[in-house]
Write an enzyme that holds these catalytic residues in place. Structure first.
Site, PDB file in Angstrom:
ATOM      1  CB  CYS A   3      -0.954  -6.278  12.363  1.00 13.33           C
ATOM      2  SG  CYS A   3      -1.355  -7.470  11.066  1.00 13.33           S
ATOM      3  CG  ASP A  29      -4.230  -0.223  -0.980  1.00 12.37           C
ATOM      4  OD1 ASP A  29      -3.148  -0.787  -0.702  1.00 12.37           O
ATOM      5  OD2 ASP A  29      -4.553   0.895  -0.523  1.00 12.37           O
ATOM      6  CG  HIS A  45       1.272 -11.645  11.801  1.00  9.72           C
ATOM      7  ND1 HIS A  45       0.686 -10.431  11.538  1.00  9.72           N
ATOM      8  CD2 HIS A  45       2.561 -11.366  12.116  1.00  9.72           C
ATOM      9  CE1 HIS A  45       1.577  -9.473  11.693  1.00  9.72           C
ATOM     10  NE2 HIS A  45       2.714 -10.018  12.058  1.00  9.72           N
ATOM     11  CG  ASN A  83       6.700  -1.640  -0.174  1.00  7.12           C
ATOM     12  OD1 ASN A  83       7.610  -1.421  -0.970  1.00  7.12           O
ATOM     13  ND2 ASN A  83       5.494  -1.115  -0.308  1.00  7.12           N
ATOM     14  N   GLY A  89       9.885   1.112   3.158  1.00  7.48           N
ATOM     15  CA  GLY A  89       8.725   1.934   3.511  1.00  7.48           C
ATOM     16  C   GLY A  89       7.498   1.109   3.875  1.00  7.48           C
ATOM     17  CG  HIS A  94      -0.354  -9.539   7.926  1.00  9.49           C
ATOM     18  ND1 HIS A  94      -1.132 -10.119   8.913  1.00  9.49           N
ATOM     19  CD2 HIS A  94      -0.459 -10.374   6.858  1.00  9.49           C
ATOM     20  CE1 HIS A  94      -1.679 -11.243   8.458  1.00  9.49           C
ATOM     21  NE2 HIS A  94      -1.282 -11.418   7.204  1.00  9.49           N
ATOM     22  CG  HIS A  96       0.865  -5.977   2.344  1.00 11.83           C
ATOM     23  ND1 HIS A  96       1.476  -5.791   3.564  1.00 11.83           N
ATOM     24  CD2 HIS A  96       1.052  -4.828   1.661  1.00 11.83           C
ATOM     25  CE1 HIS A  96       1.984  -4.578   3.620  1.00 11.83           C
ATOM     26  NE2 HIS A  96       1.756  -3.963   2.468  1.00 11.83           N
ATOM     27  CG  HIS A  98       1.131  -3.180  -2.763  1.00  9.51           C
ATOM     28  ND1 HIS A  98       0.324  -2.183  -2.259  1.00  9.51           N
ATOM     29  CD2 HIS A  98       2.107  -3.367  -1.836  1.00  9.51           C
ATOM     30  CE1 HIS A  98       0.796  -1.789  -1.086  1.00  9.51           C
ATOM     31  NE2 HIS A  98       1.880  -2.494  -0.806  1.00  9.51           N
TER      32      HIS A  98
END
Ligand code: AMP
Length: 119
Positions: A3, A29, A45, A83, A89, A94, A96, A98
């Site tokens: 990915c 980001d 992963h 998410n 959404g 992979h 993550h 935020h």
């Protein structure tokens, strides 16, 4: 097939790194939704939080705290969002987190509103 975040880990795609160790990576980001918007990932992963190894998550907690200090939001505060799966959404498969901060963040429970437009 790897990915996009696997490719960032491998150095095949550039990223604006904040902090890194042998197991985790934090980078800015590419489409920030707040003055501070960092993505924090395990190098190994895992598709999303539901797949994550709980023991490794313990180590990741410490890394996330270190990222907050490194980027200077540990005292002012931040929001941590992941998410997980289709209904959230999630776009990149992979795991993550935020990390959002640098301003007073809005909060909404309006289901009609796209939460990603403002976090
Ligand atoms: P999510 O919708 O939770 O899967 O979030 C994916 C995030 O990855 C979005 O906020 C994107 O802006 C971000 N993103 C996608 N590609 C890159 C990239 N090459 N470098 C940095 N951030 C990225």
């Amino acid at each position: 097939m790897s990915c996009i975040f696997d490719k960032i880990v491998a150095g095949e795609i550039p990223s604006n790194k904040v902090l890194e160790n042998d197991k985790f990576l934090a980078f800015h980001d590419i489409n920030p939704k707040a003055p501070v918007h960092i993505l924090i990932i395990p190098k190994k992963h895992y598709e999303n939080f539901q797949e994550m190894d709980p023991t490794l998550m313990g180590e990741m907690t410490k890394f996330i705290q270190e990222v907050a200090i490194a980027i200077g939001v540990d005292k002012t505060g931040y929001r941590l969002v992941t998410n997980c799966g289709e209904n959230s959404g999630q776009e990149v498969p992979h795991l993550h987190f935020h990390m959002l901060g640098g301003t007073m963040l809005k909060w909404t429970d309006n289901h009609q509103h796209d939460p990603k437009s403002s976090f």
